[in-house]
Design an enzyme around this catalytic site. Structure first.
Site, PDB file in Angstrom:
ATOM      1  N   LEU A 277      16.514  48.432  91.437  1.00 51.02           N
ATOM      2  CA  LEU A 277      16.216  47.476  90.362  1.00 51.02           C
ATOM      3  C   LEU A 277      15.749  48.185  89.091  1.00 51.02           C
ATOM      4  O   LEU A 277      14.898  49.083  89.157  1.00 51.02           O
ATOM      5  CB  LEU A 277      15.110  46.526  90.847  1.00 51.02           C
ATOM      6  CG  LEU A 277      14.580  45.525  89.821  1.00 51.02           C
ATOM      7  CD1 LEU A 277      15.607  44.408  89.590  1.00 51.02           C
ATOM      8  CD2 LEU A 277      13.256  44.914  90.274  1.00 51.02           C
TER       9      LEU A 277
ATOM     10  N   HIS B  36      -4.370  34.773  84.219  1.00 48.44           N
ATOM     11  CA  HIS B  36      -3.580  36.001  84.041  1.00 48.44           C
ATOM     12  C   HIS B  36      -3.617  36.876  85.297  1.00 48.44           C
ATOM     13  O   HIS B  36      -2.619  37.493  85.668  1.00 48.44           O
ATOM     14  CB  HIS B  36      -4.091  36.796  82.831  1.00 48.44           C
ATOM     15  CG  HIS B  36      -3.891  36.074  81.524  1.00 48.44           C
ATOM     16  ND1 HIS B  36      -2.712  35.469  81.184  1.00 48.44           N
ATOM     17  CD2 HIS B  36      -4.731  35.857  80.471  1.00 48.44           C
ATOM     18  CE1 HIS B  36      -2.818  34.922  79.980  1.00 48.44           C
ATOM     19  NE2 HIS B  36      -4.046  35.124  79.533  1.00 48.44           N
TER      20      HIS B  36
ATOM     21  N   ASP C   8       5.149  31.793  81.467  1.00 48.58           N
ATOM     22  CA  ASP C   8       4.253  30.995  80.626  1.00 48.58           C
ATOM     23  C   ASP C   8       3.363  30.074  81.466  1.00 48.58           C
ATOM     24  O   ASP C   8       3.762  29.644  82.544  1.00 48.58           O
ATOM     25  CB  ASP C   8       5.116  30.155  79.655  1.00 48.58           C
ATOM     26  CG  ASP C   8       4.301  29.600  78.508  1.00 48.58           C
ATOM     27  OD1 ASP C   8       3.181  30.094  78.278  1.00 48.58           O
ATOM     28  OD2 ASP C   8       4.780  28.674  77.852  1.00 48.58           O
TER      29      ASP C   8
HETATM   30  C1  FPP Z   1       1.574  33.365  79.291  1.00 51.84           C
HETATM   31  O1  FPP Z   1       0.566  32.471  79.668  1.00 51.84           O
HETATM   32  C2  FPP Z   1       1.286  34.687  79.765  1.00 51.84           C
HETATM   33  C3  FPP Z   1       0.920  35.761  78.997  1.00 51.84           C
HETATM   34  C4  FPP Z   1       0.692  35.735  77.559  1.00 51.84           C
HETATM   35  C5  FPP Z   1       0.669  37.044  79.609  1.00 51.84           C
HETATM   36  C6  FPP Z   1       1.505  37.342  80.825  1.00 51.84           C
HETATM   37  C7  FPP Z   1       0.715  38.249  81.626  1.00 51.84           C
HETATM   38  C8  FPP Z   1       0.707  38.283  82.965  1.00 51.84           C
HETATM   39  C9  FPP Z   1       1.575  37.484  83.842  1.00 51.84           C
HETATM   40  C10 FPP Z   1      -0.266  39.165  83.611  1.00 51.84           C
HETATM   41  C11 FPP Z   1       0.015  40.597  83.435  1.00 51.84           C
HETATM   42  C12 FPP Z   1       1.401  40.900  83.757  1.00 51.84           C
HETATM   43  C13 FPP Z   1       1.828  41.957  84.361  1.00 51.84           C
HETATM   44  C14 FPP Z   1       3.288  41.997  84.597  1.00 51.84           C
HETATM   45  C15 FPP Z   1       0.963  43.030  84.801  1.00 51.84           C
HETATM   46  P1  FPP Z   1      -0.291  31.810  78.512  1.00 51.84           P
HETATM   47  O2  FPP Z   1      -1.555  32.556  78.388  1.00 51.84           O
HETATM   48  O3  FPP Z   1       0.551  31.738  77.287  1.00 51.84           O
HETATM   49  O4  FPP Z   1      -0.530  30.404  79.099  1.00 51.84           O
HETATM   50  P2  FPP Z   1      -0.735  29.067  78.258  1.00 51.84           P
HETATM   51  O5  FPP Z   1       0.547  28.813  77.533  1.00 51.84           O
HETATM   52  O6  FPP Z   1      -1.016  28.051  79.307  1.00 51.84           O
HETATM   53  O7  FPP Z   1      -1.880  29.314  77.327  1.00 51.84           O
END
Ligand code: FPP
Length: 250
Positions: free
Chosen positions: A125, A31, A14
């Site tokens: 893994l 991201h 997050d």
């Molecule tokens: C949370 O941050 C993250 C997500 C909703 C997406 C997670 C995606 C990635 C880490 C990139 C792609 C992943 C892979 C494994 C290829 P948020 O957007 O909720 O952050 P915020 O809470 O600050 O808005």
């Protein structure tokens, strides 16, 4: 680090958006950085001999985000999947996905299926992406499966117990997570692994996902190793069981 006793670590990644916005970048840049961190953590988990790593990459609720952000996230996922497949194979990582995968764009589904197929005989893994996943949806699917078995007279309602329900979950190939890590300081499960988290240790760090390091991962593991998991028993009982199981022929 001492000998690893965690078998399954799951991570709620997050804070990508907030990390980027606080640095005057677009949320999407967060991201992109987050995906790089995910790659590093996967390789690290594989190298230290962890058996299961599950990453909560996209929740069912994330579909409600602005269309452009969802579309960019899907593009990023596809790009990473194509780019990293050979590394998964090379590193002996077995890849899986859980969630409502039919909701993902067809190209993403095809790319995921290719990675699952090409890594199915790997023995290292077990890496699982939770995509379009929610714990409630996982449980709903299990209940539906059991109801169908009752309808087909393959099961009687009195036979349903915790083990049967666990086995009916689409995610049943995974053991319950020993440790759930959540970044960005939020202390909630956000609809992740609701059934499976009954006895998970939860480690919350204020760091945002793009700034999460291998050292932070090791700190979370060290925290887990320091916990006494009592599963509802007393501390005395836990130690008695450990002592007796250490006896020969026991
Ligand atoms: C949370 O941050 C993250 C997500 C909703 C997406 C997670 C995606 C990635 C880490 C990139 C792609 C992943 C892979 C494994 C290829 P948020 O957007 O909720 O952050 P915020 O809470 O600050 O808005």
């Amino acid at each position: 680090m001492q000998k690893l006793s965690a078998n399954h670590v799951a991570i709620i990644m997050d804070g990508n958006g907030r990390w980027a916005q606080s640095r005057s970048h677009s949320r999407f840049y967060g991201h992109i950085r987050g995906a790089k961190v995910a790659k590093n953590i996967i390789e690290h988990a594989s190298s230290i001999g962890l058996k299961h790593l599950t990453l909560f990459a996209f929740s069912t609720e994330n579909w409600f985000r602005p269309v452009e952000e969802v579309s960019l996230l899907m593009k990023l996922l596809l790009k990473q999947m194509e780019r990293e497949r050979s590394n998964l194979v090379k590193n002996n990582i077995q890849f899986h996905c859980i969630g409502e995968l039919h909701r993902l764009p067809p190209a993403v589904q095809a790319s995921i299926n290719k990675s699952i197929e090409q890594t199915k005989d790997n023995t290292g893994l077990v890496l699982t992406f939770a995509l379009s996943y929610s714990g409630r949806q996982d449980l709903t699917a299990a209940v539906r499966l059991l109801a169908e078995k009752i309808e087909n007279k393959e099961l009687q309602s009195q036979e349903i117990n915790e083990q049967l329900l666990s086995l009916a979950l689409p995610s049943s190939f995974l053991p319950d997570p020993d440790l759930i890590i959540r970044t960005s300081g939020e202390s909630r499960l956000s609809n992740f692994f609701l059934w499976q988290a009954a006895y998970s240790e939860i480690y919350v760090t204020p760091k945002m996902w793009p700034e999460f390091t291998l050292n932070d991962f090791n700190s979370a593991i060290n925290y887990y190793q320091s916990r006494e998991r009592r599963f509802g028993r007393t501390s005395h009982q836990v130690h008695e069981r450990l002592d007796s199981s250490a006896l020969p022929n026991n």
